[in-house]
Design a protein around this motif. Structure first.
Motif, short mmCIF file in Angstrom:
data_model
loop_
_atom_site.label_atom_id
_atom_site.label_comp_id
_atom_site.label_asym_id
_atom_site.label_seq_id
_atom_site.Cartn_x
_atom_site.Cartn_y
_atom_site.Cartn_z
N VAL A 64 44.92 -25.49 4.29
CA VAL A 64 43.59 -24.92 4.07
C VAL A 64 42.92 -24.66 5.42
O VAL A 64 42.87 -25.56 6.28
N ILE A 65 42.40 -23.47 5.62
CA ILE A 65 41.58 -23.14 6.78
C ILE A 65 40.13 -23.14 6.32
O ILE A 65 39.79 -22.50 5.32
N ILE A 66 39.27 -23.83 7.05
CA ILE A 66 37.84 -23.87 6.72
C ILE A 66 37.07 -23.00 7.71
O ILE A 66 37.10 -23.25 8.91
N ASN A 67 36.42 -21.96 7.19
CA ASN A 67 35.56 -21.09 7.98
C ASN A 67 34.12 -21.57 7.88
O ASN A 67 33.55 -21.65 6.78
N GLY B 248 46.36 -34.18 -0.50
CA GLY B 248 47.63 -33.50 -0.39
C GLY B 248 47.69 -32.18 0.35
O GLY B 248 48.71 -31.50 0.30
N PHE B 249 46.61 -31.81 1.05
CA PHE B 249 46.62 -30.57 1.81
C PHE B 249 46.73 -30.86 3.30
O PHE B 249 46.26 -31.90 3.78
N ASP B 250 47.30 -29.94 4.06
CA ASP B 250 47.08 -29.88 5.49
C ASP B 250 45.82 -29.03 5.70
O ASP B 250 45.53 -28.13 4.90
N VAL B 251 45.07 -29.31 6.76
CA VAL B 251 43.77 -28.65 6.92
C VAL B 251 43.56 -28.26 8.38
O VAL B 251 43.90 -29.02 9.30
N ILE B 252 42.98 -27.08 8.57
CA ILE B 252 42.57 -26.61 9.89
C ILE B 252 41.07 -26.33 9.86
O ILE B 252 40.58 -25.59 9.00
N THR B 253 40.32 -26.92 10.79
CA THR B 253 38.93 -26.53 11.03
C THR B 253 38.85 -26.01 12.46
O THR B 253 39.63 -26.42 13.32
N TYR B 254 37.92 -25.13 12.73
CA TYR B 254 37.80 -24.56 14.08
C TYR B 254 36.39 -24.03 14.27
O TYR B 254 35.64 -23.82 13.31
N ASP B 255 36.03 -23.80 15.51
CA ASP B 255 34.75 -23.19 15.83
C ASP B 255 34.96 -21.76 16.31
O ASP B 255 35.89 -21.47 17.08
N TYR B 256 34.09 -20.88 15.85
CA TYR B 256 34.09 -19.52 16.35
C TYR B 256 33.72 -19.51 17.84
O TYR B 256 33.08 -20.43 18.34
N ARG B 257 34.08 -18.45 18.52
CA ARG B 257 33.74 -18.32 19.94
C ARG B 257 32.23 -18.46 20.15
O ARG B 257 31.42 -17.88 19.42
N GLY B 258 31.88 -19.30 21.12
CA GLY B 258 30.47 -19.53 21.43
C GLY B 258 29.89 -20.76 20.77
O GLY B 258 28.77 -21.17 21.11
N ILE B 259 30.63 -21.38 19.83
CA ILE B 259 30.10 -22.49 19.06
C ILE B 259 30.96 -23.74 19.29
O ILE B 259 32.18 -23.67 19.36
N GLY B 260 30.33 -24.90 19.38
CA GLY B 260 31.01 -26.18 19.35
C GLY B 260 32.20 -26.29 20.29
O GLY B 260 32.09 -26.18 21.51
N GLU B 261 33.39 -26.52 19.69
CA GLU B 261 34.61 -26.70 20.48
C GLU B 261 35.04 -25.41 21.19
O GLU B 261 35.90 -25.45 22.06
#
Length: 322
Positions: A49-52, A73-86
């Motif tokens: 799962v990718i979280i936007n 039971g899922f693998d998960v990806i979270t990320y920050d858009y350019r300019g935000i957070g990480e």
């Protein structure tokens, strides 16, 4: 012993809540930061799962929800858009970033990462607020198996809840762009209004156009590609809206859903009282307080593409006009 400890060895304990940090370059070279919740043994039957995130909300806001999906039971990806957070640069002023960049470049990079890091696994997407719109802006949207959105729209001011409309218009469509013009970016953290936000994103948000292709970066994307890529998404899509969300009115949700012309779409409208609450609003869905009431709806949809039999709320007819 917790359920998570039964599923995973203790060596992953620190990763369960916070995820494993990563960096991923977008196609233009911009380095994005995020977190991965990865099970020890690969399994082609396990979805990822990718979280936007919502506009200018850090991906850390979704960590507990990501850990919940991981524990189920899922693998998960979270990320920050350019300019935000990480993914924030040392200097915000002058950063070129827009809503369309966040979808066409940043989310696209996460789809590529999911394919590379989790080969053969189905890809599902959760999109909060603008994150649901971002899901339709990537060229590889055809990779999405299931899509779940929460309060997803692109901030057309006439769609704001009537009782909040003019206050919200003043805040987001007058004050925010004026401050941005003066500062070279929007210093949202200083005001307690979300994260600091790039100028191009502010320009997209504050432009009072009912069509995404009439937002500045939407026009640019159309000029570059000739078409907006929403039709690439052929997923089973569930749009959840909460009745006291001033952004996510029925009109706003339906306006965005109409762009997903080839998706199988369901719109579920929930009243706070349906789950024994007085209010929920725009941001609270992903707080752990709703793990027993709202999160199972999302989980079941991602697992099966269907709603649980006892799902609260009502279906909004797809024929409903804006």
């Amino acid at each position: 012993m917790s359920a998570l400890e039964e599923i995973e060895p203790t060596s992953t304990a620190a990763m369960r809540m916070h995820g494993e940090p990563f960096e991923e370059p977008a196609a233009d070279g911009y380095l994005l930061g995020g977190f991965t919740w990865r099970h020890t043994l690969p399994d082609a039957q396990r979805p990822v799962v990718i979280i936007n995130a919502a506009t200018s909300v850090r991906c850390r806001h979704y960590s507990r929800f990501a850990a919940y999906l991981f524990g189920n039971g899922f693998d998960v990806i979270t990320y920050d858009y350019r300019g935000i957070g990480e993914s924030r640069p040392a200097v915000m002023k002058g950063l070129k970033a827009s809503w369309s960049d966040w979808g066409a470049l940043d989310f696209e990079a996460m789809l590529s990462r999911a394919q590379r890091e989790f080969p053969g696994q189905s890809i599902d997407v959760v999109g909060h607020s603008f994150g649901g719109c971002a899901a339709g802006l990537a060229a590889s949207g055809h990779l999405i198996r299931r899509l779940l959105t929460v309060g997803a729209q692109f901030a057309y001011w006439r769609d704001y809840a009537a009782e909040h409309r003019w206050r919200m218009f003043g805040k987001w469509h007058v004050v925010m762009p004026l401050i941005t013009l003066f500062c070279g970016f929007f210093p949202g953290k200083r005001f307690g209004w979300l994260e600091d936000t790039p100028t191009g994103v502010v320009r997209d948000w504050s432009t009072p156009a009912a069509r995404y292709e009439r937002r500045p970066s939407g026009r640019a994307l159309m000029e570059k590609t000739g078409v907006l890529p929403f039709a690439n998404v052929r997923a089973k899509a569930l749009a959840i809206s909460i009745s006291d969300d001033p952004y996510g009115t029925i009109a706003a949700i339906e306006r965005l859903l109409d762009y997903f012309s080839h998706a199988q779409k369901t719109h579920l409208r929930i009243e706070p009282q349906d789950i024994g609450e007085e209010e929920v609003g725009h941001f609270a869905f992903f707080r752990s307080a709703y793990q027993a009431t709202l999160w199972p709806i999302a989980l079941t949809w991602l697992q099966t593409g269907e709603l649980p039999p006892d799902t609260p709320g009502r279906h909004v007819p797809r024929s409903q006009t804006l």
